[in-house]
Design a protein around this motif. Structure first.
Motif, PDB file in Angstrom:
ATOM      1  N   ALA A  10      11.496  56.036  21.037  1.00 46.71           N
ATOM      2  CA  ALA A  10      10.420  56.959  21.421  1.00 46.71           C
ATOM      3  C   ALA A  10       9.203  56.201  21.958  1.00 46.71           C
ATOM      4  O   ALA A  10       8.614  56.603  22.969  1.00 46.71           O
ATOM      5  CB  ALA A  10      10.021  57.823  20.228  1.00 46.71           C
ATOM      6  N   VAL A  11       8.839  55.102  21.314  1.00 44.98           N
ATOM      7  CA  VAL A  11       7.681  54.323  21.768  1.00 44.98           C
ATOM      8  C   VAL A  11       7.966  53.719  23.139  1.00 44.98           C
ATOM      9  O   VAL A  11       7.118  53.767  24.035  1.00 44.98           O
ATOM     10  CB  VAL A  11       7.315  53.231  20.738  1.00 44.98           C
ATOM     11  CG1 VAL A  11       6.310  52.251  21.313  1.00 44.98           C
ATOM     12  CG2 VAL A  11       6.772  53.865  19.467  1.00 44.98           C
ATOM     13  N   LYS A  12       9.149  53.152  23.316  1.00 40.78           N
ATOM     14  CA  LYS A  12       9.503  52.584  24.619  1.00 40.78           C
ATOM     15  C   LYS A  12       9.466  53.657  25.706  1.00 40.78           C
ATOM     16  O   LYS A  12       8.972  53.412  26.810  1.00 40.78           O
ATOM     17  CB  LYS A  12      10.887  51.936  24.560  1.00 40.78           C
ATOM     18  CG  LYS A  12      10.895  50.616  23.829  1.00 40.78           C
ATOM     19  CD  LYS A  12      12.282  50.006  23.822  1.00 40.78           C
ATOM     20  CE  LYS A  12      12.309  48.682  23.100  1.00 40.78           C
ATOM     21  NZ  LYS A  12      13.666  48.093  23.081  1.00 40.78           N
ATOM     22  N   ASN A  13       9.973  54.849  25.399  1.00 45.03           N
ATOM     23  CA  ASN A  13       9.948  55.945  26.381  1.00 45.03           C
ATOM     24  C   ASN A  13       8.515  56.353  26.712  1.00 45.03           C
ATOM     25  O   ASN A  13       8.207  56.634  27.873  1.00 45.03           O
ATOM     26  CB  ASN A  13      10.730  57.146  25.872  1.00 45.03           C
ATOM     27  CG  ASN A  13      12.223  56.916  25.889  1.00 45.03           C
ATOM     28  OD1 ASN A  13      12.725  56.058  26.604  1.00 45.03           O
ATOM     29  ND2 ASN A  13      12.948  57.680  25.077  1.00 45.03           N
ATOM     30  N   ILE A  26      -1.518  50.198  27.035  1.00 48.41           N
ATOM     31  CA  ILE A  26      -2.132  49.110  26.293  1.00 48.41           C
ATOM     32  C   ILE A  26      -3.393  48.713  27.038  1.00 48.41           C
ATOM     33  O   ILE A  26      -3.363  48.459  28.239  1.00 48.41           O
ATOM     34  CB  ILE A  26      -1.176  47.899  26.178  1.00 48.41           C
ATOM     35  CG1 ILE A  26       0.205  48.329  25.661  1.00 48.41           C
ATOM     36  CG2 ILE A  26      -1.797  46.811  25.309  1.00 48.41           C
ATOM     37  CD1 ILE A  26       0.215  48.931  24.276  1.00 48.41           C
ATOM     38  N   GLN A  27      -4.515  48.653  26.314  1.00 50.27           N
ATOM     39  CA  GLN A  27      -5.790  48.309  26.936  1.00 50.27           C
ATOM     40  C   GLN A  27      -6.366  47.056  26.302  1.00 50.27           C
ATOM     41  O   GLN A  27      -6.121  46.782  25.126  1.00 50.27           O
ATOM     42  CB  GLN A  27      -6.790  49.453  26.767  1.00 50.27           C
ATOM     43  CG  GLN A  27      -6.360  50.728  27.454  1.00 50.27           C
ATOM     44  CD  GLN A  27      -7.347  51.858  27.228  1.00 50.27           C
ATOM     45  OE1 GLN A  27      -8.035  51.892  26.225  1.00 50.27           O
ATOM     46  NE2 GLN A  27      -7.400  52.774  28.168  1.00 50.27           N
ATOM     47  N   ASP A  28      -7.177  46.331  27.088  1.00 57.44           N
ATOM     48  CA  ASP A  28      -7.873  45.178  26.536  1.00 57.44           C
ATOM     49  C   ASP A  28      -9.166  45.656  25.874  1.00 57.44           C
ATOM     50  O   ASP A  28      -9.435  46.857  25.790  1.00 57.44           O
ATOM     51  CB  ASP A  28      -8.122  44.115  27.608  1.00 57.44           C
ATOM     52  CG  ASP A  28      -8.979  44.608  28.762  1.00 57.44           C
ATOM     53  OD1 ASP A  28      -9.616  45.681  28.636  1.00 57.44           O
ATOM     54  OD2 ASP A  28      -9.029  43.907  29.797  1.00 57.44           O
ATOM     55  N   ASN A  29      -9.959  44.718  25.395  1.00 63.17           N
ATOM     56  CA  ASN A  29     -11.189  45.074  24.671  1.00 63.17           C
ATOM     57  C   ASN A  29     -12.196  45.832  25.519  1.00 63.17           C
ATOM     58  O   ASN A  29     -13.013  46.578  24.985  1.00 63.17           O
ATOM     59  CB  ASN A  29     -11.841  43.811  24.112  1.00 63.17           C
ATOM     60  CG  ASN A  29     -11.031  43.205  22.995  1.00 63.17           C
ATOM     61  OD1 ASN A  29     -10.236  43.891  22.352  1.00 63.17           O
ATOM     62  ND2 ASN A  29     -11.212  41.918  22.744  1.00 63.17           N
ATOM     63  N   SER A  30     -12.150  45.677  26.834  1.00 65.12           N
ATOM     64  CA  SER A  30     -13.098  46.381  27.694  1.00 65.12           C
ATOM     65  C   SER A  30     -12.559  47.717  28.191  1.00 65.12           C
ATOM     66  O   SER A  30     -13.203  48.389  28.987  1.00 65.12           O
ATOM     67  CB  SER A  30     -13.517  45.497  28.864  1.00 65.12           C
ATOM     68  OG  SER A  30     -12.414  44.921  29.486  1.00 65.12           O
ATOM     69  N   GLY A  31     -11.370  48.112  27.727  1.00 67.52           N
ATOM     70  CA  GLY A  31     -10.822  49.411  28.076  1.00 67.52           C
ATOM     71  C   GLY A  31      -9.967  49.423  29.321  1.00 67.52           C
ATOM     72  O   GLY A  31      -9.479  50.469  29.724  1.00 67.52           O
ATOM     73  N   LEU A  45       2.147  43.860  30.828  1.00 73.07           N
ATOM     74  CA  LEU A  45       2.503  43.523  29.454  1.00 73.07           C
ATOM     75  C   LEU A  45       3.935  43.949  29.161  1.00 73.07           C
ATOM     76  O   LEU A  45       4.335  45.060  29.468  1.00 73.07           O
ATOM     77  CB  LEU A  45       1.550  44.240  28.482  1.00 73.07           C
ATOM     78  CG  LEU A  45       1.720  43.924  27.012  1.00 73.07           C
ATOM     79  CD1 LEU A  45       1.284  42.486  26.728  1.00 73.07           C
ATOM     80  CD2 LEU A  45       0.904  44.874  26.170  1.00 73.07           C
ATOM     81  N   ALA A  46       4.704  43.050  28.570  1.00 71.67           N
ATOM     82  CA  ALA A  46       6.080  43.368  28.189  1.00 71.67           C
ATOM     83  C   ALA A  46       6.084  43.834  26.736  1.00 71.67           C
ATOM     84  O   ALA A  46       5.435  43.241  25.884  1.00 71.67           O
ATOM     85  CB  ALA A  46       6.968  42.151  28.353  1.00 71.67           C
TER      86      ALA A  46
END
Length: 66
Positions: A12-15, A24-29, A35-36
């Motif tokens: 489910a997460v992969k989908n 997925i975000q970095d600290n600045s949004g 990203l793999a």
């Protein structure tokens, strides 16, 4: 053979990532595009009884960087 809950959640997460519903975000949004995502194999359930403080140490380190 029936899937385990772990396998169903992993799928489910992969989908969700593939569908763009989970990013997925970095600290600045900003979204991290290259990203793999992988799932580390979980060892036997017998290891759950052992206390592993390494994960709590990681959380403490994050706070000290700010």
């Amino acid at each position: 053979m029936a899937k385990t809950i772990q396998e169903m959640v992993e799928e489910a997460v992969k989908n969700m990532v593939d569908d763009g519903k989970l990013v997925i975000q970095d600290n600045s949004g900003d979204t991290i595009e290259d990203l793999a995502i992988a799932v580390d194999e979980i060892e036997d359930d017998d290891d759950e009884d052992q206390d592993d403080d390494s994960s709590s140490d990681d959380d403490e380190d994050e706070d000290s960087d700010e």
